[in-house]
Design an enzyme around this catalytic site. Structure first.
Site, mmCIF file in Angstrom:
data_model
loop_
_atom_site.group_PDB
_atom_site.id
_atom_site.type_symbol
_atom_site.label_atom_id
_atom_site.label_comp_id
_atom_site.label_asym_id
_atom_site.label_seq_id
_atom_site.Cartn_x
_atom_site.Cartn_y
_atom_site.Cartn_z
ATOM 1 N N PHE A 10 39.380 23.663 37.735
ATOM 2 C CA PHE A 10 40.292 24.779 37.460
ATOM 3 C C PHE A 10 39.489 26.055 37.215
ATOM 4 C CE2 PHE A 10 44.010 26.624 34.940
ATOM 5 C CZ PHE A 10 44.791 26.795 36.072
ATOM 6 N N LYS A 133 32.253 23.296 50.235
ATOM 7 C CA LYS A 133 31.536 23.135 51.519
ATOM 8 C C LYS A 133 30.828 21.788 51.653
ATOM 9 C CE LYS A 133 29.689 27.232 50.655
ATOM 10 N NZ LYS A 133 30.580 28.151 49.986
ATOM 11 N N VAL A 160 34.949 28.193 54.997
ATOM 12 C CA VAL A 160 34.266 29.222 55.789
ATOM 13 C C VAL A 160 35.076 30.510 55.701
ATOM 14 C CG1 VAL A 160 33.364 29.828 58.080
ATOM 15 C CG2 VAL A 160 33.469 27.431 57.395
ATOM 16 N N GLY A 214 30.337 38.347 41.311
ATOM 17 C CA GLY A 214 30.887 37.024 41.640
ATOM 18 C C GLY A 214 30.766 36.641 43.100
ATOM 19 N N ASP A 228 23.796 28.596 52.184
ATOM 20 C CA ASP A 228 25.260 28.734 52.189
ATOM 21 C C ASP A 228 25.748 28.999 53.620
ATOM 22 O OD1 ASP A 228 27.928 29.398 50.786
ATOM 23 O OD2 ASP A 228 27.517 31.212 51.923
ATOM 24 N N LYS A 232 28.075 26.613 56.435
ATOM 25 C CA LYS A 232 29.231 27.109 57.199
ATOM 26 C C LYS A 232 29.009 26.925 58.703
ATOM 27 C CE LYS A 232 30.232 30.345 53.480
ATOM 28 N NZ LYS A 232 29.919 31.653 52.914
ATOM 29 N N GLY A 329 36.275 35.387 46.925
ATOM 30 C CA GLY A 329 37.232 36.070 46.044
ATOM 31 C C GLY A 329 38.278 35.099 45.532
HETATM 32 N N1 HSE Z 1 28.295 32.968 48.031
HETATM 33 C C1 HSE Z 1 29.158 33.007 49.152
HETATM 34 C C2 HSE Z 1 28.984 34.332 49.862
HETATM 35 C C3 HSE Z 1 30.582 32.817 48.709
HETATM 36 O O1 HSE Z 1 28.275 35.202 49.328
HETATM 37 O O2 HSE Z 1 29.501 34.522 50.959
HETATM 38 C C4 HSE Z 1 31.484 32.169 49.700
HETATM 39 O O3 HSE Z 1 30.989 30.973 50.231
#
Ligand code: HSE
Length: 351
Positions: A10, A133, A160, A214, A228, A232, A329
């Protein structure tokens, strides 16, 4: 028929989904005949609560906002008795949810505990929707097969480019087209860092801001070293291009070697550095990479600045199609979960 949902985790995404379900309750009912009924939330830090009749979303959000445990939830429904303290696996097995939203933390090295959550859900005949992911990048084909055998869905749009429709675009409106390559900016943090460095800021200063805003993963190494974006790329290759690739098949380099001098040099050549993910079909199979590329200012991807993501699909019937949008987001990723739930709900009503 209400769609019963359990949230595993959550954090931002689960809360984003709840905010949308609250603010769009009437619109979702009127336009899509969709009634999202959160029956369970299980979070190792925030607490766990289950009510077979459905939880009050406003109360869940208020508890979290006040830094209180979900186990302080007070039920006003005529239920068999709410359960508190169930862990993720108990929630998946014992709740009456139709769909499990797996929103626990992402570990793209082991995929756990998310992979076990997915497998358990399928064994118990429950759909999985996730923005995590790990499962998609490490064992998409196997999990998809397991879901199909159990006649449930495995939906991963949010893995993604958050809710910007990528997987749904290729599987939905672009169905019938063959995709020969996908190329683009798949990580917002690195694109933000490169954009700000071009504006004269230092790497360290900008990385800190990306964390504060964030965008960056809990461990930003995942962003700046290209892990990351690599996850993807693997998902896109395996989900949309019939691939069966893993991390060893992706050439990967991050942005940590890009210096202020290199950025100035690119500027003098009317170009810009971008961290580019690429998946191409070749005669010998799928070729995939994540690496910095100096892109000419005339190229559409050069204009994508800040944390925005963009992807170009090269197709046989439609030529190139580019989609630009948010890659992260709270509401954007919450929306990615909603869009998959709506698809599952439509299918459940047809059956
Ligand atoms: N840390 C990732 C980015 C967030 O900056 O795109 C989404 O996967």
């Amino acid at each position: 028929m209400k769609h019963k949902i359990a949230l595993i985790g959550f954090g931002t995404v689960g809360q984003g989904l709840c905010e949308i379900l609250l603010s769009k309750e009437n619109e979702l009912k009127t336009n899509y005949n969709f009634e999202g009924n959160i029956v369970a939330v299980s979070d190792p830090l925030k607490g766990s609560v289950y009510c077979s009749e459905g939880l009050d979303i406003q109360q869940l959000l208020e508890l979290v906002l006040a830094n209180k445990s979900l186990e302080e939830y007070s039920c006003n429904k005529d239920c068999d008795g709410c359960q508190k303290g169930w862990d993720a696996i108990t929630t998946i097995k014992n709740s009456n949810a139709d769909s499990i939203c797996e929103l626990a933390y992402t570990d793209v090295k082991t995929g756990e505990p998310a992979i076990t959550h997915c497998k358990t859900a399928f064994e118990y005949g429950k759909n999985i929707v996730t923005s995590n992911k790990g499962p998609g990048a490490l064992m998409y084909n196997e999990l998809k097969e397991m879901a199909e055998k159990n006649n449930v869905a495995f939906k991963i749009e949010g893995t993604v480019v958050s809710g910007t429709p990528v997987i749904n675009l290729a599987e939905g409106p672009l169905a019938g087209c063959s995709i020969s390559s996908i190329k683009g900016i798949l990580n917002g943090t690195t694109n933000y860092i490169l954009s700000e460095m071009e504006a004269g800021k230092s790497y360290d200063e900008v990385l800190q801001t990306a964390q504060d805003l964030g965008y960056a993963e809990a461990d930003p190494t995942g962003d700046v070293e290209g892990f990351d974006a690599m996850a993807k790329v693997i998902i896109l290759a395996n989900v949309l291009m019939g691939g069966n690739i893993s991390a060893n098949d992706v050439e990967r380099e991050g942005i940590t070697k890009i210096t202020a001098d290199m950025i100035d040099e690119a500027k003098s050549k009317n170009a810009r550095w971008k961290l580019i993910g690429l998946i191409e079909k070749t005669n010998s199979g799928i070729r995939a990479s994540v690496k910095p590329e100096m892109i000419s200012m005339t190229h559409p991807l050069a204009g994508i600045m800040g944390a925005t993501n963009a992807l170009t699909f090269s197709t046989d019937l439609m030529g190139d199609i580019t989609i630009v949008g948010a890659g992260a987001g709270k509401i954007e990723t919450g929306f990615s979960i909603l869009t998959d739930l709506l698809k599952i709900d439509e299918k459940m009503k047809r059956n």
